[in-house]
Design an enzyme around this catalytic site. Sequence first.
Site, PDB file in Angstrom:
ATOM      1  NE  ARG A 111     -36.883  14.817  69.615  1.00 25.44           N
ATOM      2  CZ  ARG A 111     -35.608  15.071  69.924  1.00 25.44           C
ATOM      3  NH1 ARG A 111     -34.636  14.648  69.126  1.00 25.44           N
ATOM      4  NH2 ARG A 111     -35.303  15.740  71.017  1.00 25.44           N
TER       5      ARG A 111
ATOM      6  NE  ARG B 152     -36.927  16.320  64.224  1.00 18.15           N
ATOM      7  CZ  ARG B 152     -35.837  16.264  64.985  1.00 18.15           C
ATOM      8  NH1 ARG B 152     -35.316  15.082  65.309  1.00 18.15           N
ATOM      9  NH2 ARG B 152     -35.285  17.379  65.421  1.00 18.15           N
TER      10      ARG B 152
ATOM     11  CG  ASP C 186     -31.782  11.250  61.562  1.00 16.35           C
ATOM     12  OD1 ASP C 186     -31.520  12.311  60.963  1.00 16.35           O
ATOM     13  OD2 ASP C 186     -30.908  10.483  62.007  1.00 16.35           O
ATOM     14  CG  ASP C 187     -30.849  16.167  62.873  1.00 15.04           C
ATOM     15  OD1 ASP C 187     -30.516  15.130  62.278  1.00 15.04           O
ATOM     16  OD2 ASP C 187     -30.069  17.111  63.080  1.00 15.04           O
TER      17      ASP C 187
ATOM     18  CE1 TYR D 209     -21.320  22.567  67.779  1.00 16.14           C
ATOM     19  CE2 TYR D 209     -23.563  23.195  67.204  1.00 16.14           C
ATOM     20  CZ  TYR D 209     -22.683  22.429  67.935  1.00 16.14           C
ATOM     21  OH  TYR D 209     -23.156  21.506  68.844  1.00 16.14           O
TER      22      TYR D 209
ATOM     23  CD  GLU E 221     -30.732  22.129  71.553  1.00 15.25           C
ATOM     24  OE1 GLU E 221     -31.177  21.636  70.508  1.00 15.25           O
ATOM     25  OE2 GLU E 221     -30.722  21.510  72.638  1.00 15.25           O
TER      26      GLU E 221
ATOM     27  NE  ARG F 273     -27.457  19.479  74.048  1.00 15.66           N
ATOM     28  CZ  ARG F 273     -28.055  18.684  73.167  1.00 15.66           C
ATOM     29  NH1 ARG F 273     -29.203  19.058  72.609  1.00 15.66           N
ATOM     30  NH2 ARG F 273     -27.516  17.527  72.809  1.00 15.66           N
TER      31      ARG F 273
ATOM     32  NE  ARG G 192     -31.162  14.054  75.201  1.00 20.77           N
ATOM     33  CZ  ARG G 192     -31.215  14.606  74.002  1.00 20.77           C
ATOM     34  NH1 ARG G 192     -32.223  14.307  73.183  1.00 20.77           N
ATOM     35  NH2 ARG G 192     -30.293  15.456  73.611  1.00 20.77           N
TER      36      ARG G 192
ATOM     37  CE1 TYR H 283     -33.333  18.034  72.897  1.00 23.53           C
ATOM     38  CE2 TYR H 283     -34.079  19.892  71.603  1.00 23.53           C
ATOM     39  CZ  TYR H 283     -33.106  18.988  71.923  1.00 23.53           C
ATOM     40  OH  TYR H 283     -31.896  19.028  71.280  1.00 23.53           O
TER      41      TYR H 283
ATOM     42  CD  GLU I 162     -38.522  16.037  72.402  1.00 26.46           C
ATOM     43  OE1 GLU I 162     -38.505  16.477  71.252  1.00 26.46           O
ATOM     44  OE2 GLU I 162     -37.501  15.600  72.990  1.00 26.46           O
TER      45      GLU I 162
END
Length: 500
Positions: free
Chosen positions: A23, A43, A47-48, A179, A222, A242, A392, A422, A451
């Site tokens: 990813r 990955r 999942d991140d 953040y 992003e 974003r 998406r 992405y 992606e």
Amino acid sequence: MTSPYFPARTVLFEREEGGVTYRIPALLYIPKRAILLAFAEERLSPDDSHANVLVLRRGAFYRTYVEWGDMRVLKTASLEEHRSMNPCPVYDELTGTVFLFFIAVLGNTPESFQIMTGKNAARLCCVTSSDGGLTWSAVADLTEQVIGSVIEDWATFALGPGHGIQLRSGRLLVPAYTYHIDCKECFGKICKTTPHSFTFYSDDHGQSWHFGDFIPNLKTGECQLASVYEEDGSNVLYCNARSPLGCRVQALSLDDGAAFLPGQLVRKLVESNRGCHGSIVGFPAPLVRGSSRVPSPGRRRWLAGGCDYSHFLQKLHRLQKPRGKGAGSIPGTSIERAPQGHPRDESSEESLLSAAGGHPGQAAPGPLSQLATSFQTPTWVLYSHPTSHRSRVNLGVYLSTFPRNADSWTEPWVIYEGPSAYSDLAAIELPSSEPAATPGIPAITFACLYESGARYAHEEIAFCLFTLSEVIENIPTKLSSLGQSCQGGSKNQWKNCVTS
């Protein structure tokens, strides 16, 4: 109705049977070496929190195709007990150095946990290459040196993802977001945060790095950057970010990324659900007269990447709303711009040439090298992003010839139909000696790493090439049902979407 045209694609990274997933694409073109570097996260699952290491494929660019080398793991781009994420490369043309920035996140701590608790687990890291990505330096953890104690006010932060840029001044810019902790214990919530985009920058070829002020007013995450010039030589740094607000946010900087003016909503560029990463790339507008075939005075013709420019302006004028009275100045500053002219008569070639910088009754300008020194080739911007506002799907590219105006974007040309997310763009200027180039100015080829998949957007990362001519020819001349009726409630509904 003609069949839609999609650029040929090559899959560079593909999900493995054991669940290993690739990813977060990042793409960098190195002009001096004619090399493309394609980065991604490897990955253990989509999942991140299961991100692992960064991987790279190196491609030799041969004008109409790319020959790719094998995938390899960037072993030095890691910290012990951390996972490597968000590759963000930037190239210093003056020193020939590639800087690959990334974040190293402690253990399996997801971003959502950091945001909720206000406990940052990310480190700012970088590796470098002086041989076009063949070998890489040891990792440098720049967190304390660059961010310092300010990180106590950041719940978490990340880079890009995608490419950074270098300005004519030599400044290197890396897009980033954080953040920011607004309140650590507010009304029963553990932590209240707001996302803000900003830049890391260096004015000494990467020896030292600093970070600038946030985009102040709107929630932004992003992001990517482009240096935008206009005909009068004025310049702004353009940021496209974003946002969870239903559409993209753009913001301008007058000091090369140290601070940004208040952001604006870009309603033509829709976001899906909570948003998705998108890519932008700036490139010189191909405004030039064909020097090998001088037209008669009554038939002045300009070319755009191999296309008749006056024909394109007619098409563009139908697609775009007229620029408002406020489009000639940047809000909050004393810098004034002469508004871009609009044709008095859409069918009049003289009026169209006036909008392009020419004047009726005068001979058409010669090649750019012969223009008055006060004329600056303006910057156009290409943007890639899924075109639906519900899911998406259907990756598209949009064009703006006046990016400072939030209403200047065309409708999208969908370059991949199906689940997609992405992406990262690169602009490649072909030498004027190439057959595909307009005499006197390089032609533009775009590369896109994105992606995609048959059922899910994280099945693969693919690569494609297309030209500015193809972008111009495939921009819809009227609103397409794609992105309006293709709202894709389920993962398979996209197959029922058609283009008008």
